[in-house]
Design a protein around this motif. Sequence first.
Motif, PDB file in Angstrom:
ATOM      1  N   ARG A  64       0.878  -1.381   0.533  1.00 14.47           N
ATOM      2  CA  ARG A  64       0.199  -0.076  -0.286  1.00 14.47           C
ATOM      3  C   ARG A  64       1.184   1.197   0.313  1.00 14.47           C
ATOM      4  O   ARG A  64       2.038   1.174   0.464  1.00 14.47           O
ATOM      5  CB  ARG A  64      -0.859   0.384   1.218  1.00 14.47           C
ATOM      6  CG  ARG A  64      -1.984  -1.453   1.139  1.00 14.47           C
ATOM      7  CD  ARG A  64      -2.600  -1.235   1.849  1.00 14.47           C
ATOM      8  NE  ARG A  64      -3.738  -2.306   2.232  1.00 14.47           N
ATOM      9  CZ  ARG A  64      -4.612  -2.342   2.833  1.00 14.47           C
ATOM     10  NH1 ARG A  64      -5.589  -0.858   1.488  1.00 14.47           N
ATOM     11  NH2 ARG A  64      -5.515  -3.287   2.131  1.00 14.47           N
ATOM     12  N   ILE A  65       0.161   2.270  -0.427  1.00 13.15           N
ATOM     13  CA  ILE A  65       1.217   3.861  -0.459  1.00 13.15           C
ATOM     14  C   ILE A  65       2.063   3.654  -1.661  1.00 13.15           C
ATOM     15  O   ILE A  65       3.502   4.213  -1.149  1.00 13.15           O
ATOM     16  CB  ILE A  65       1.045   4.411   0.854  1.00 13.15           C
ATOM     17  CG1 ILE A  65      -0.017   4.353   1.456  1.00 13.15           C
ATOM     18  CG2 ILE A  65       1.811   6.049   0.512  1.00 13.15           C
ATOM     19  CD1 ILE A  65      -0.098   4.789   2.778  1.00 13.15           C
ATOM     20  N   ASP A  66       2.278   3.039  -2.774  1.00  9.99           N
ATOM     21  CA  ASP A  66       2.882   2.320  -3.190  1.00  9.99           C
ATOM     22  C   ASP A  66       3.582   3.031  -4.147  1.00  9.99           C
ATOM     23  O   ASP A  66       2.434   3.015  -5.160  1.00  9.99           O
ATOM     24  CB  ASP A  66       4.050   0.781  -3.370  1.00  9.99           C
ATOM     25  CG  ASP A  66       5.081   0.744  -3.463  1.00  9.99           C
ATOM     26  OD1 ASP A  66       5.543   1.354  -4.020  1.00  9.99           O
ATOM     27  OD2 ASP A  66       5.640  -0.569  -4.107  1.00  9.99           O
ATOM     28  N   CYS A  67       4.313   3.392  -5.066  1.00 10.57           N
ATOM     29  CA  CYS A  67       4.602   4.176  -6.702  1.00 10.57           C
ATOM     30  C   CYS A  67       6.048   4.371  -7.187  1.00 10.57           C
ATOM     31  O   CYS A  67       6.513   4.554  -6.310  1.00 10.57           O
ATOM     32  CB  CYS A  67       4.057   5.345  -6.461  1.00 10.57           C
ATOM     33  SG  CYS A  67       3.530   6.290  -8.012  1.00 10.57           S
ATOM     34  N   PHE A  68       5.803   3.302  -8.316  1.00  9.52           N
ATOM     35  CA  PHE A  68       7.375   3.487  -9.675  1.00  9.52           C
ATOM     36  C   PHE A  68       6.883   3.364 -10.452  1.00  9.52           C
ATOM     37  O   PHE A  68       5.365   3.388 -11.271  1.00  9.52           O
ATOM     38  CB  PHE A  68       7.944   1.879  -8.511  1.00  9.52           C
ATOM     39  CG  PHE A  68       6.959   1.134  -8.950  1.00  9.52           C
ATOM     40  CD1 PHE A  68       7.814   0.464 -10.137  1.00  9.52           C
ATOM     41  CD2 PHE A  68       6.395   0.418  -7.978  1.00  9.52           C
ATOM     42  CE1 PHE A  68       6.703  -0.873  -9.993  1.00  9.52           C
ATOM     43  CE2 PHE A  68       5.946  -0.786  -7.482  1.00  9.52           C
ATOM     44  CZ  PHE A  68       6.399  -1.333  -9.647  1.00  9.52           C
ATOM     45  N   TRP A  69       7.857   4.208 -11.438  1.00  9.38           N
ATOM     46  CA  TRP A  69       7.306   4.055 -12.716  1.00  9.38           C
ATOM     47  C   TRP A  69       9.132   2.709 -13.569  1.00  9.38           C
ATOM     48  O   TRP A  69      10.054   2.854 -13.264  1.00  9.38           O
ATOM     49  CB  TRP A  69       8.296   5.188 -13.668  1.00  9.38           C
ATOM     50  CG  TRP A  69       7.905   7.113 -13.195  1.00  9.38           C
ATOM     51  CD1 TRP A  69       7.791   7.070 -11.532  1.00  9.38           C
ATOM     52  CD2 TRP A  69       6.885   7.674 -13.686  1.00  9.38           C
ATOM     53  NE1 TRP A  69       7.289   8.604 -11.504  1.00  9.38           N
ATOM     54  CE2 TRP A  69       6.547   8.483 -12.409  1.00  9.38           C
ATOM     55  CE3 TRP A  69       6.305   7.145 -15.020  1.00  9.38           C
ATOM     56  CZ2 TRP A  69       4.894   9.168 -12.980  1.00  9.38           C
ATOM     57  CZ3 TRP A  69       5.287   8.322 -14.846  1.00  9.38           C
ATOM     58  CH2 TRP A  69       4.971   9.206 -14.188  1.00  9.38           C
ATOM     59  N   ALA A  99      -3.006   4.562  -0.089  1.00 10.95           N
ATOM     60  CA  ALA A  99      -3.781   3.842   0.853  1.00 10.95           C
ATOM     61  C   ALA A  99      -4.655   2.755   0.859  1.00 10.95           C
ATOM     62  O   ALA A  99      -4.932   2.295   1.884  1.00 10.95           O
ATOM     63  CB  ALA A  99      -3.894   5.097   1.652  1.00 10.95           C
ATOM     64  N   ASP A 100      -5.898   3.114   0.431  1.00  6.85           N
ATOM     65  CA  ASP A 100      -6.981   2.669   0.524  1.00  6.85           C
ATOM     66  C   ASP A 100      -6.686   1.027  -0.161  1.00  6.85           C
ATOM     67  O   ASP A 100      -8.307   0.283  -0.241  1.00  6.85           O
ATOM     68  CB  ASP A 100      -8.150   2.648   0.231  1.00  6.85           C
ATOM     69  CG  ASP A 100      -8.477   2.651  -1.690  1.00  6.85           C
ATOM     70  OD1 ASP A 100      -7.538   2.878  -2.111  1.00  6.85           O
ATOM     71  OD2 ASP A 100      -9.343   3.596  -1.964  1.00  6.85           O
TER      72      ASP A 100
END
Length: 184
Positions: A150-155, A177-178
Amino acid sequence: MSADTRASHRLLSLLASILKLVQDGSRDINQVCDVLQAIKDHKDFSIRPVPKALPVWRVVKVGGLTKDELIKKLVDSDCDISDWAKEIMGEPAFTTSAESSEVPFIRATVGDLGFTKSPTSTQLLSRVRELGELCQPEDGPWLALQDLERIDCFWLIMEPINVPDGGPDVFSVGRSADGQRWLS
Protein backbone atom coordinates in the motif's frame (compact mmCIF):
# COMPACT_ATOMS: atom_id res chain seq x y z
CA MET A 1 53.57 28.16 1.56
CA SER A 2 51.86 28.85 -1.78
CA ALA A 3 48.31 27.77 -2.63
CA ASP A 4 49.65 25.22 -5.12
CA THR A 5 51.96 23.72 -2.49
CA ARG A 6 49.09 23.47 0.04
CA ALA A 7 46.91 21.81 -2.59
CA SER A 8 49.70 19.33 -3.43
CA HIS A 9 50.15 18.45 0.26
CA ARG A 10 46.40 18.01 0.64
CA LEU A 11 46.27 15.72 -2.43
CA LEU A 12 49.14 13.57 -1.14
CA SER A 13 47.50 13.37 2.29
CA LEU A 14 44.18 12.32 0.74
CA LEU A 15 45.87 9.69 -1.45
CA ALA A 16 47.72 8.28 1.56
CA SER A 17 44.43 8.09 3.51
CA ILE A 18 42.68 6.38 0.61
CA LEU A 19 45.50 3.85 0.23
CA LYS A 20 45.24 3.08 3.97
CA LEU A 21 41.47 2.49 3.60
CA VAL A 22 42.12 0.11 0.68
CA GLN A 23 44.85 -1.67 2.65
CA ASP A 24 42.51 -2.05 5.68
CA GLY A 25 39.76 -3.43 3.46
CA SER A 26 37.45 -0.47 4.18
CA ARG A 27 37.37 0.54 0.51
CA ASP A 28 37.15 -1.69 -2.57
CA ILE A 29 40.28 -1.20 -4.66
CA ASN A 30 38.32 -1.59 -7.91
CA GLN A 31 35.92 1.23 -6.96
CA VAL A 32 38.86 3.47 -6.02
CA CYS A 33 40.51 2.69 -9.38
CA ASP A 34 37.23 3.43 -11.21
CA VAL A 35 36.95 6.85 -9.53
CA LEU A 36 40.61 7.70 -10.22
CA GLN A 37 40.19 6.60 -13.85
CA ALA A 38 37.10 8.81 -14.14
CA ILE A 39 39.11 11.77 -12.83
CA LYS A 40 41.88 11.04 -15.32
CA ASP A 41 39.36 10.70 -18.17
CA HIS A 42 37.50 13.90 -17.20
CA LYS A 43 34.24 12.01 -16.66
CA ASP A 44 31.01 13.58 -15.42
CA PHE A 45 30.92 13.38 -11.61
CA SER A 46 27.13 13.54 -11.53
CA ILE A 47 27.36 9.79 -12.20
CA ARG A 48 29.13 7.48 -9.80
CA PRO A 49 29.99 3.77 -10.15
CA VAL A 50 27.09 1.36 -9.77
CA PRO A 51 27.23 -1.83 -7.73
CA LYS A 52 27.87 -4.78 -10.02
CA ALA A 53 24.55 -6.44 -9.20
CA LEU A 54 21.34 -4.83 -8.05
CA PRO A 55 19.04 -7.30 -6.27
CA VAL A 56 15.97 -8.76 -7.95
CA TRP A 57 12.89 -7.19 -6.38
CA ARG A 58 10.27 -9.56 -7.76
CA VAL A 59 9.79 -12.21 -10.45
CA VAL A 60 6.54 -11.84 -12.38
CA LYS A 61 4.90 -14.09 -14.94
CA VAL A 62 4.47 -11.89 -18.03
CA GLY A 63 2.93 -12.58 -21.43
CA GLY A 64 0.64 -15.21 -22.90
CA LEU A 65 -2.30 -12.84 -23.49
CA THR A 66 -3.26 -10.63 -26.39
CA LYS A 67 -3.44 -6.88 -25.85
CA ASP A 68 -7.26 -7.05 -25.53
CA GLU A 69 -7.10 -10.01 -23.11
CA LEU A 70 -4.57 -8.19 -20.93
CA ILE A 71 -6.74 -5.06 -20.81
CA LYS A 72 -9.78 -7.18 -19.91
CA LYS A 73 -7.79 -8.87 -17.14
CA LEU A 74 -6.88 -5.43 -15.73
CA VAL A 75 -10.50 -4.26 -15.86
CA ASP A 76 -11.78 -7.51 -14.31
CA SER A 77 -9.28 -7.18 -11.47
CA ASP A 78 -10.65 -3.72 -10.56
CA CYS A 79 -7.34 -2.07 -11.37
CA ASP A 80 -7.82 1.66 -11.89
CA ILE A 81 -6.51 2.39 -15.40
CA SER A 82 -5.85 6.05 -16.21
CA ASP A 83 -6.71 7.58 -19.57
CA TRP A 84 -2.97 7.96 -20.17
CA ALA A 85 -2.41 4.23 -19.64
CA LYS A 86 -5.29 3.46 -22.01
CA GLU A 87 -3.69 5.73 -24.62
CA ILE A 88 -0.34 3.94 -24.29
CA MET A 89 -2.02 0.53 -24.58
CA GLY A 90 -3.90 1.73 -27.67
CA GLU A 91 -0.72 2.53 -29.58
CA PRO A 92 0.87 0.05 -32.05
CA ALA A 93 4.14 0.21 -30.05
CA PHE A 94 2.34 -1.40 -27.10
CA THR A 95 2.74 -5.10 -27.77
CA THR A 96 2.33 -8.28 -25.79
CA SER A 97 4.20 -11.58 -25.97
CA ALA A 98 2.38 -14.67 -27.19
CA GLU A 99 4.35 -16.87 -24.80
CA SER A 100 4.46 -16.31 -21.06
CA SER A 101 7.75 -16.17 -19.20
CA GLU A 102 9.00 -15.32 -15.74
CA VAL A 103 10.67 -11.92 -15.75
CA PRO A 104 12.93 -10.70 -12.92
CA PHE A 105 12.41 -7.06 -11.99
CA ILE A 106 14.89 -4.81 -10.26
CA ARG A 107 13.61 -1.85 -8.31
CA ALA A 108 16.10 0.95 -7.92
CA THR A 109 16.30 4.67 -7.29
CA VAL A 110 18.23 6.91 -9.66
CA GLY A 111 20.85 7.06 -6.89
CA ASP A 112 21.11 3.25 -6.96
CA LEU A 113 21.86 3.59 -10.68
CA GLY A 114 24.79 5.88 -9.92
CA PHE A 115 23.30 9.33 -10.46
CA THR A 116 24.04 12.10 -7.98
CA LYS A 117 21.61 14.54 -9.63
CA SER A 118 18.44 14.11 -11.69
CA PRO A 119 19.31 12.46 -15.02
CA THR A 120 17.66 13.17 -18.34
CA SER A 121 15.47 10.42 -19.77
CA THR A 122 18.20 9.64 -22.30
CA GLN A 123 20.84 9.27 -19.55
CA LEU A 124 18.51 7.06 -17.50
CA LEU A 125 17.66 4.76 -20.42
CA SER A 126 21.33 4.54 -21.37
CA ARG A 127 22.38 3.60 -17.81
CA VAL A 128 19.71 0.89 -17.55
CA ARG A 129 20.83 -0.56 -20.90
CA GLU A 130 24.42 -0.65 -19.58
CA LEU A 131 23.28 -2.63 -16.54
CA GLY A 132 20.66 -4.89 -18.09
CA GLU A 133 17.43 -4.58 -20.02
CA LEU A 134 14.63 -2.06 -20.22
CA CYS A 135 11.12 -3.10 -19.26
CA GLN A 136 8.89 -4.19 -22.13
CA PRO A 137 5.64 -2.29 -22.78
CA GLU A 138 3.44 -5.05 -21.34
CA ASP A 139 5.40 -5.17 -18.07
CA GLY A 140 3.54 -2.19 -16.57
CA PRO A 141 0.08 -3.79 -16.83
CA TRP A 142 1.40 -7.12 -15.53
CA LEU A 143 2.99 -5.39 -12.53
CA ALA A 144 -0.28 -3.53 -11.88
CA LEU A 145 -1.94 -6.94 -11.45
CA GLN A 146 0.47 -7.87 -8.64
CA ASP A 147 -0.17 -7.52 -4.92
CA LEU A 148 1.91 -4.42 -4.26
CA GLU A 149 2.49 -2.71 -0.94
CA ARG A 150 0.00 0.00 0.00
CA ILE A 151 1.03 3.59 -0.70
CA ASP A 152 3.54 2.41 -3.26
CA CYS A 153 4.34 3.97 -6.62
CA PHE A 154 7.06 3.58 -9.20
CA TRP A 155 7.85 4.31 -12.85
CA LEU A 156 8.88 1.69 -15.37
CA ILE A 157 12.09 2.27 -17.25
CA MET A 158 10.96 1.37 -20.74
CA GLU A 159 11.27 2.77 -24.23
CA PRO A 160 8.72 5.60 -24.17
CA ILE A 161 5.64 5.23 -26.36
CA ASN A 162 4.46 8.29 -28.26
CA VAL A 163 0.79 9.12 -27.78
CA PRO A 164 -1.17 11.60 -29.89
CA ASP A 165 -2.11 14.01 -27.08
CA GLY A 166 1.18 14.34 -25.28
CA GLY A 167 4.41 12.86 -26.46
CA PRO A 168 6.54 10.04 -25.13
CA ASP A 169 5.00 8.28 -22.13
CA VAL A 170 5.90 5.39 -19.84
CA PHE A 171 3.82 3.54 -17.26
CA SER A 172 3.68 4.20 -13.56
CA VAL A 173 2.26 1.53 -11.29
CA GLY A 174 1.10 1.67 -7.72
CA ARG A 175 -1.32 0.97 -4.95
CA SER A 176 -3.09 3.63 -2.92
CA ALA A 177 -3.57 3.73 0.86
CA ASP A 178 -7.02 2.15 0.50
CA GLY A 179 -5.52 -0.80 -1.37
CA GLN A 180 -6.63 0.24 -4.87
CA ARG A 181 -4.16 -0.94 -7.52
CA TRP A 182 -3.60 1.46 -10.40
CA LEU A 183 -1.84 1.83 -13.74
CA SER A 184 -1.09 5.27 -15.12
